[in-house]
Each structure stands twice: as C-alpha cells, then as structure tokens.
Design an enzyme around this catalytic site. Structure first.
Site, PDB file in Angstrom:
ATOM      1  N   GLU A   1       0.824  -1.216   0.000  1.00  9.46           N
ATOM      2  CA  GLU A   1       0.000   0.000   0.000  1.00  9.46           C
ATOM      3  C   GLU A   1       0.856   1.263   0.000  1.00  9.46           C
ATOM      4  O   GLU A   1       0.421   2.311  -0.446  1.00  9.46           O
ATOM      5  CB  GLU A   1      -0.918   0.019   1.233  1.00  9.46           C
TER       6      GLU A   1
ATOM      7  N   HIS B   1       7.367 -26.721  -1.803  1.00  4.39           N
ATOM      8  CA  HIS B   1       6.692 -27.803  -2.537  1.00  4.39           C
ATOM      9  C   HIS B   1       5.532 -27.259  -3.364  1.00  4.39           C
ATOM     10  O   HIS B   1       4.653 -28.011  -3.783  1.00  4.39           O
ATOM     11  CB  HIS B   1       6.232 -28.877  -1.545  1.00  4.39           C
TER      12      HIS B   1
ATOM     13  N   LYS C   1     -14.050   0.403  -4.081  1.00  6.05           N
ATOM     14  CA  LYS C   1     -15.154   0.822  -3.208  1.00  6.05           C
ATOM     15  C   LYS C   1     -16.212   1.545  -4.021  1.00  6.05           C
ATOM     16  O   LYS C   1     -17.409   1.309  -3.879  1.00  6.05           O
ATOM     17  CB  LYS C   1     -14.651   1.780  -2.112  1.00  6.05           C
TER      18      LYS C   1
END
Ligand code: PA5
Length: 451
Positions: A289, A310, A424
């Site tokens: 961010e 793995h 948003k």
C-alpha cells in the site's frame, strides 16, 4: 539490545557494492525529511516518535481493559481490516502457541478476527461460535466508515445485545477510531463504549504500536511494554547512524531498490516459521500500500518455507527471473525437539537422530538460499534472535522505517492509498448506495457495452 542484522552477501552475484553505495547520500536526505517532516505525506509521520511518546497512562488503560476482558470473556473478536487488523494479528500469531485454540486450559481470551472479509459463511460460522461462548469485542476503524468492519460490527453488536442486553453489550464493546470523525465515533459516544483514539498523524498500516495493535495484543496475554521497548531500541539504533549503509534500514532500502532498478520487480518475503505467516501478510500490506502507486513499486509477495518449497519453490527456482527474496531468519526457537533414533532405520533418518529440528530447518534455509541464488534469485537475509515481544517491536519499527525510506526513493507518498478507493466506488455503485447514483448509471452502461 539490537540483534537484527541485514546480510546482503547473497546479492553480490547480481549487483555491486558500488551500486548500493550510490544510494548513501539520497537515503541520508530521506532520513532527514522523515525526521524533519518535510517529505511527501508529512502529516502522517506520527509513527516515527510513537515508541517514545506513548504515555504510561495509555498503557495502564490498555492493560486495565485487557484485564477486564479476561474476566468477562473467553473469546475476543477484533473487527477491522487492513492496517486496523493485520498488525495485531501478526504480533499475536507470532507470539502464540501454534495450536492455541486447541489447548484445553487457556489463561487468556482467544482472539478471533472479523471485518477483514465479507464472507457470509465466515460470519455465520463465527456467530455459531459466539452463541456458545462468552465474548467481548473491539471494533477498529480509523475512518469509522469502512464497509467490511461496519457490516461485521452491525452483526455482532446485534448479537451481543440479544445475548447480554443493551448495557451488557456496551460493557463488552471497545471502539478504536478517530478522535472526532466518522460514524463509529458518533455511535461510541451515543452508546457509551470505552474508546481509544487512533492518532491523526498515524495511518492504518503504521498503527500497530497504537491501541489498534496494542489492545488486542494485551488481551491475548502478551507484554505490550516489551513490544514498545523493542521499537524504542530500534528507533535509537537507527537514529544513531543516519549517514552510513551500516544502518540496517539504509542497507535494506538501498539493496532492494538497486535490485528493482535492475528489473527485479517482485520481492518475496520468506519465513521458515508457520507462526510468522501473518507477519508476512502485515509486511505485504505495509510495503504494497505504501509503494505501489503512480505505476511504480516493488510487488510484495510472501511464502512460508519449507511448505511453499513444494508449491512456489518450482517457480522461484526456474520461473521468470524478475524476483528477489528477503528471508526473515530467526536464530533461536523457544522450544527444543530432537529427532529420535529408531532401531529399524526404514525411513533412513537415523543420520539425523539426536539433532534438533531447528538444525534441519536451518540447513533447509541455507540450502534453499544457495539453490535460489544459483537459479538467478538474489537473496537478502534479515536475522532476528528470536520471536518475542522485544524482537517483534524492533522488527516492526525497522520495517516501517525501511518502507518510508523506500517510498521516498521511489518518489511516491508512502502514507496514502488512493488506489483503494476504486473498488469501493464500483461496489457502492453496484449496490445502489445513496450518493452514488451517477456512478451506478455509468457502471451499468459500461457493463452493457462490454456484453
Ligand atoms: O493502511 C491503511 O490506511 C489501510 O489499510 C486502512 O487501515 C484500512 O483501509 C482500514 O481503514 P479504517 O481503519 O479507516 O477502517
């Protein structure tokens, strides 16, 4: 005492000391802009002095609230997202017994998290558990308006009030939010919740050493004074040498930026302890961010080894060569466990008999670093002595400072997150939120045109 070390021996096949040294003067300037509050986002630099400024009164209040919750509740739900969630979870999970939830006798309330997603099953399952257990909660939102925690809080407030009555519920709710703005602040005043303030000048992802992180950590039974003390020690250590690359922050910031400029645009944070999974998540948020904006920034990824050797190990060894690794290496374990000797050596492990599990893990760490370097992946190593409150406090402050300096090297504002608004806006438009009528029309038209 500071044990944290940054080791860059395993980047020398890829970049030179000279290239790293070219950042020395620039980093010195960035340290000065952080300390003198003259750089981008300078109204969000409260975290720099936080470890020194936190008052005894505040710590006493947090500890008193934690003690009260311990008496009232078996479970403590922390509602929050992003910076209002990850720091607390990172510290609690790093310090907790790996199977805490299954231990029969727990002295402290178990901390659960909500509001960090909008999973209907997650929330419904949580309510099942809360039906059967005494609980209290903290609702954490600096803005006081974030949708995910607001939904979780509405559900749990309702649930608490049904379970304990209105007054009983109010006694079990703690709100951590802005000192005057936002719906959560208004509600807290109306309902008389115990409240804490998120300082104006501390952004979410830099707020772990405020009540945002400290209250949940204290409720979980850990020593917040040692955590703060660790941060304080790291602050002093960093400030004692702001001019050379012996400063671990400067060395880490310079090295990752030289690698970035050479096309290694993804940094993979590696841990070898399952308990550090959320510390990596917190680091990803802090750096992602803070740096990822204006079409720039190192992409922060995370892996947990040896598990992910793995799965992601194949890609790291032989995939696209645009990555570097930073290993968070822990010197000492809290527990001791040796590999037993057995008479019939069917699994051929007797060569390890009597040796500690940590010795095997350490050799996996070294072997992997050497293999990845051979495969073209530079490797930075950050070493800490052990996972305890003091070392975590040091590490948190170290990463915060390194992130701020790195953001300034990229010439972005490391303390804002304008890009988070885009999803948003679309979500509100699609859900028909009041005030988003124009956006609703636009998004529906856009989707129709794309059909
Ligand atoms: O680091 C940040 O600022 C963000 O991740 C916020 O913490 C996150 O969006 C939650 O915001 P708020 O605390 O306002 O609910």
């Amino acid at each position: 005492m500071i044990n944290l070390k940054v080791n860059i021996d395993k980047v020398s096949d890829f970049i030179s000391e000279k290239e790293i040294n070219t950042f020395q003067n620039e980093i010195q300037t960035h340290f000065q802009s952080i300390i003198n509050k003259t750089g981008k986002g300078n109204d969000f630099l409260g975290w720099v002095d936080l470890p020194n400024e936190i008052s005894d009164d505040l710590l006493n209040k947090i500890e008193a609230d934690a003690a009260k919750i311990k008496k009232l509740a078996k479970l403590f739900v922390v509602i929050g997202i992003g910076g209002s969630y990850l720091g607390a979870r990172a510290v609690i999970e790093a310090l907790s017994h790996n199977f805490n939830s299954l231990l029969p006798e727990k002295e402290f309330p178990q901390v659960l998290f909500a509001g960090q997603n909008i999973g209907e099953d997650y929330l419904a399952d949580l309510l099942d558990v809360l039906d059967k257990n005494d609980y209290a909660l903290a609702v954490i939102s600096k803005s006081g308006t974030t949708t995910e925690p607001a939904i979780a809080f509405r559900l749990l407030k309702n649930h608490l009030e049904k379970k304990y009555g209105k007054n009983g519920a109010s006694e079990r709710i703690i709100a951590i939010t802005d000192k005057e703005k936002g719906a959560l602040k208004q509600l807290s005043d109306k309902e008389n919740y115990s409240t804490y303030i998120v300082p104006d000048d501390v952004g979410g992802r830099y707020s772990v050493l405020t009540p945002v992180g400290l209250l949940p950590v204290a409720v979980a039974g850990f020593n917040i004074r040692k955590l703060i003390n660790g941060a304080k020690e790291m602050r002093e250590f960093i400030f004692s040498d702001l001019t050379s690359l012996n400063n671990p922050v400067a060395l880490y910031a310079a090295t990752r930026n030289v690698l970035y400029r050479k096309g290694m645009t993804t940094e993979i944070m590696v841990n070898y302890q399952p308990a550090l999974f959320y510390l990596t998540e917190w680091w990803k948020q802090l750096f992602g961010e803070s740096e990822g904006k204006e079409n720039k920034g190192i992409f922060p990824a995370g892996v947990s080894f040896t598990s992910d050797l793995h799965s992601m190990g194949q890609y790291i060894q032989e995939g696209l060569r645009n990555i570097f690794e930073t290993v968070l290496s822990v010197e000492n374990q809290k527990r001791t466990l040796k590999i037993p000797k057995v008479d019939e050596d069917m699994d051929k492990l007797n060569y390890l008999a009597g040796r500690r599990i940590n010795e095997v893990n350490k050799n996996a760490e070294l072997g992997t670093a050497l293999a990845h370097v051979d495969g073209g992946v530079p490797n930075i190593k950050i070493t800490i002595d052990k996972v305890d409150e003091e070392n975590l406090g040091q590490l948190v402050y170290f990463y915060e400072m390194a992130c701020a300096v790195s953001g300034y090297i990229l010439d972005v504002n490391p303390f804002d997150q304008p890009g988070v608004e885009a999803y948003k806006k679309n979500m509100f438009a699609l859900l028909g939120k009041q005030g988003f009528e124009k956006e609703t029309k636009e998004i529906l038209l856009k989707m129709k045109n794309n059909e």
